[in-house]
Design an enzyme around this catalytic site. Structure first.
Site, PDB file in Angstrom:
ATOM      1  N   ARG A  59       0.830  -1.201   0.000  1.00  0.00           N
ATOM      2  CA  ARG A  59       0.000   0.000   0.000  1.00  0.00           C
ATOM      3  C   ARG A  59       0.873   1.264   0.000  1.00  0.00           C
ATOM      4  O   ARG A  59       0.559   2.258  -0.643  1.00  0.00           O
ATOM      5  CB  ARG A  59      -0.947  -0.013   1.203  1.00  0.00           C
ATOM      6  CG  ARG A  59      -1.838  -1.268   1.193  1.00  0.00           C
ATOM      7  CD  ARG A  59      -3.054  -1.115   2.024  1.00  0.00           C
ATOM      8  NE  ARG A  59      -3.883  -0.043   1.531  1.00  0.00           N
ATOM      9  CZ  ARG A  59      -4.498   0.846   2.301  1.00  0.00           C
ATOM     10  NH1 ARG A  59      -4.366   0.789   3.605  1.00  0.00           N
ATOM     11  NH2 ARG A  59      -5.241   1.777   1.780  1.00  0.00           N
ATOM     12  N   GLN A  91      -8.755  10.831   7.993  1.00  0.00           N
ATOM     13  CA  GLN A  91      -8.594   9.437   8.425  1.00  0.00           C
ATOM     14  C   GLN A  91      -7.661   8.723   7.450  1.00  0.00           C
ATOM     15  O   GLN A  91      -7.278   7.587   7.674  1.00  0.00           O
ATOM     16  CB  GLN A  91      -9.953   8.730   8.426  1.00  0.00           C
ATOM     17  CG  GLN A  91     -10.959   9.342   9.370  1.00  0.00           C
ATOM     18  CD  GLN A  91     -12.356   8.777   9.130  1.00  0.00           C
ATOM     19  OE1 GLN A  91     -12.729   7.758   9.683  1.00  0.00           O
ATOM     20  NE2 GLN A  91     -13.134   9.442   8.305  1.00  0.00           N
ATOM     21  N   ASN A  92      -7.339   9.398   6.357  1.00  0.00           N
ATOM     22  CA  ASN A  92      -6.539   8.750   5.314  1.00  0.00           C
ATOM     23  C   ASN A  92      -5.069   8.712   5.690  1.00  0.00           C
ATOM     24  O   ASN A  92      -4.545   9.640   6.304  1.00  0.00           O
ATOM     25  CB  ASN A  92      -6.714   9.478   3.983  1.00  0.00           C
ATOM     26  CG  ASN A  92      -8.147   9.427   3.495  1.00  0.00           C
ATOM     27  OD1 ASN A  92      -8.935   8.636   4.007  1.00  0.00           O
ATOM     28  ND2 ASN A  92      -8.487  10.253   2.531  1.00  0.00           N
ATOM     29  N   HIS A 109      -5.217   8.831  11.769  1.00  0.00           N
ATOM     30  CA  HIS A 109      -4.971   7.386  11.696  1.00  0.00           C
ATOM     31  C   HIS A 109      -3.554   7.053  11.239  1.00  0.00           C
ATOM     32  O   HIS A 109      -3.295   5.942  10.797  1.00  0.00           O
ATOM     33  CB  HIS A 109      -5.987   6.716  10.750  1.00  0.00           C
ATOM     34  CG  HIS A 109      -7.380   6.647  11.315  1.00  0.00           C
ATOM     35  ND1 HIS A 109      -8.485   6.294  10.577  1.00  0.00           N
ATOM     36  CD2 HIS A 109      -7.840   6.891  12.578  1.00  0.00           C
ATOM     37  CE1 HIS A 109      -9.572   6.321  11.355  1.00  0.00           C
ATOM     38  NE2 HIS A 109      -9.208   6.698  12.560  1.00  0.00           N
ATOM     39  N   CYS A 117       9.422   3.465  15.347  1.00  0.00           N
ATOM     40  CA  CYS A 117      10.325   2.490  15.968  1.00  0.00           C
ATOM     41  C   CYS A 117       9.783   2.054  17.328  1.00  0.00           C
ATOM     42  O   CYS A 117       9.586   2.870  18.220  1.00  0.00           O
ATOM     43  CB  CYS A 117      11.722   3.077  16.126  1.00  0.00           C
ATOM     44  SG  CYS A 117      12.838   1.894  16.926  1.00  0.00           S
ATOM     45  N   THR A 176     -16.522   9.759   3.718  1.00  0.00           N
ATOM     46  CA  THR A 176     -16.327   8.750   4.769  1.00  0.00           C
ATOM     47  C   THR A 176     -17.656   8.076   5.077  1.00  0.00           C
ATOM     48  O   THR A 176     -18.707   8.730   5.093  1.00  0.00           O
ATOM     49  CB  THR A 176     -15.655   9.352   6.023  1.00  0.00           C
ATOM     50  OG1 THR A 176     -15.609   8.352   7.055  1.00  0.00           O
ATOM     51  CG2 THR A 176     -16.361  10.586   6.546  1.00  0.00           C
TER      52      THR A 176
HETATM   53  N1  APR Z   1     -16.501  10.812  -3.766  1.00  0.00           N
HETATM   54  C1  APR Z   1     -17.097  10.904  -2.535  1.00  0.00           C
HETATM   55  N2  APR Z   1     -17.333   9.842  -1.758  1.00  0.00           N
HETATM   56  C2  APR Z   1     -16.942   8.627  -2.199  1.00  0.00           C
HETATM   57  C3  APR Z   1     -16.320   8.451  -3.454  1.00  0.00           C
HETATM   58  C4  APR Z   1     -16.098   9.607  -4.259  1.00  0.00           C
HETATM   59  N3  APR Z   1     -15.523   9.554  -5.463  1.00  0.00           N
HETATM   60  N4  APR Z   1     -16.062   7.127  -3.604  1.00  0.00           N
HETATM   61  C5  APR Z   1     -16.509   6.514  -2.500  1.00  0.00           C
HETATM   62  N5  APR Z   1     -17.046   7.411  -1.652  1.00  0.00           N
HETATM   63  C6  APR Z   1     -17.624   7.191  -0.312  1.00  0.00           C
HETATM   64  C7  APR Z   1     -18.309   5.858  -0.136  1.00  0.00           C
HETATM   65  O1  APR Z   1     -19.656   5.921  -0.539  1.00  0.00           O
HETATM   66  C8  APR Z   1     -18.151   5.615   1.379  1.00  0.00           C
HETATM   67  O2  APR Z   1     -19.258   6.145   2.079  1.00  0.00           O
HETATM   68  O3  APR Z   1     -16.553   7.208   0.626  1.00  0.00           O
HETATM   69  C9  APR Z   1     -16.886   6.397   1.747  1.00  0.00           C
HETATM   70  C10 APR Z   1     -15.676   5.524   2.065  1.00  0.00           C
HETATM   71  O4  APR Z   1     -15.941   4.790   3.224  1.00  0.00           O
HETATM   72  P1  APR Z   1     -14.895   3.742   3.826  1.00  0.00           P
HETATM   73  O5  APR Z   1     -14.386   2.852   2.764  1.00  0.00           O
HETATM   74  O6  APR Z   1     -15.531   3.112   5.013  1.00  0.00           O
HETATM   75  O7  APR Z   1     -13.656   4.685   4.282  1.00  0.00           O
HETATM   76  P2  APR Z   1     -13.498   5.566   5.589  1.00  0.00           P
HETATM   77  O8  APR Z   1     -14.820   6.083   6.035  1.00  0.00           O
HETATM   78  O9  APR Z   1     -12.418   6.534   5.331  1.00  0.00           O
HETATM   79  O10 APR Z   1     -12.995   4.499   6.646  1.00  0.00           O
HETATM   80  C11 APR Z   1     -12.688   4.920   7.949  1.00  0.00           C
HETATM   81  O11 APR Z   1     -11.857   2.753   8.496  1.00  0.00           O
HETATM   82  O12 APR Z   1     -10.662   0.809   8.105  1.00  0.00           O
HETATM   83  C12 APR Z   1     -10.633   2.059   8.645  1.00  0.00           C
HETATM   84  O13 APR Z   1      -8.698   3.156   9.219  1.00  0.00           O
HETATM   85  C13 APR Z   1      -9.535   2.935   8.109  1.00  0.00           C
HETATM   86  O14 APR Z   1      -9.484   5.341   8.050  1.00  0.00           O
HETATM   87  C14 APR Z   1     -10.256   4.197   7.714  1.00  0.00           C
HETATM   88  C15 APR Z   1     -11.545   4.128   8.497  1.00  0.00           C
END
Ligand code: APR
Length: 232
Positions: A59, A91-92, A109, A117, A176
């Site tokens: 990644r 969170q990214n 995160h 370390c 998110t």
């Molecule tokens: N534009 C806007 N939103 C989008 C797009 C886009 N092009 N593509 C996807 N999405 C939305 C999806 O519909 C979803 O609701 O982004 C969201 C992504 O959700 P997740 O995959 O759950 O990601 P996230 O919310 O950042 O996850 C939170 O979970 O596993 C952990 O640590 C990891 O930081 C992460 C945390």
């Protein structure tokens, strides 16, 4: 419209989706391909460090070839020009916000491009692999782990985040799913302290009901539009 001076922006994987970085919970997302328990907990790392390090090495390599998209660029523009307080909480673990130029940024995160370390607690910028157990640049021990907040670990800079949420006039959540706390609860905290709340997401998030307003669409379209609006 209330007078807006202080803004908090929360971003998630959806803001980087148009840069080619897969999300976690969408169809085909990372957590459909891997079990969280196998790669994203301290227990997984203790049980099978090679599997975990290989996962993050891959990644880390992937994010370095991705480019910021229109959503990252417009938030960086807002960061550079907004005269009031502004905090981007992401969170990214990619570096696309900072590569676009964002400065007022919190990686709650952790970061792919950082190694932590376990022997001396130092954090160093890291772009290559960890699977081969390289020595820590500070203490020389082969004790580096990804600087990623795994499930069960405490997110970073919680005090600063809490303080920003308490005094923001506008809270904006971008890309998110609202599935992971504490970030999923920030909308309620901000709202409790009087902020207006706005969601920009491809589809309604799990906490959609908590927002005053939700706009559905791609971050690459919605974020530049919203930034233009707020700066007008
Ligand atoms: N534009 C806007 N939103 C989008 C797009 C886009 N092009 N593509 C996807 N999405 C939305 C999806 O519909 C979803 O609701 O982004 C969201 C992504 O959700 P997740 O995959 O759950 O990601 P996230 O919310 O950042 O996850 C939170 O979970 O596993 C952990 O640590 C990891 O930081 C992460 C945390």
């Amino acid at each position: 419209m209330v007078d807006i001076r202080n803004i908090v922006i929360l971003t998630g994987a959806g803001i980087s989706a148009e840069s080619g970085i897969g999300t976690f919970r969408d169809a085909g997302g990372l957590w459909e391909q891997h079990r969280v328990e196998d790669v994203a907990t301290p227990e997984a790392f203790a049980r099978n460090p090679d599997l975990v390090l290989r996962f993050y090495d891959m990644r880390r390599e992937n994010i370095q070839s991705a480019q910021p998209n229109a959503a990252h660029w417009s938030l960086a523009h807002l960061d550079a020009t907004w005269p009031g307080e502004l905090t981007i909480i992401t969170q990214n673990v990619d570096d696309l916000h900072e590569r676009a130029g964002a400065r007022r940024l919190i990686h709650m995160h952790g970061e792919h491009l950082s190694a932590w370390c376990m022997a001396c607690d130092a954090r160093n910028e890291w772009r290559s692999t960890l699977l081969d157990r390289p020595p820590c640049p500070d203490c020389g021990q082969p004790a580096l782990r990804p600087d990623i907040v795994w499930f069960g670990e405490m997110p970073y800079r919680m005090d600063e985040i809490e303080a920003a949420l308490r005094c923001c006039d506008l809270f904006v959540s971008i890309g998110t799913s609202g599935a992971v706390y504490p970030a999923a609860g920030y909308v309620q905290t901000a709202r409790y302290y009087g902020a207006r709340t706005l969601e920009l997401n491809l589809e309604p998030s799990q906490g959609s009901v908590f927002f005053h307003e939700s706009r559905m669409g791609k971050a690459g379209d919605l974020v530049p539009q919203w930034v233009e609006e707020i700066l007008a």
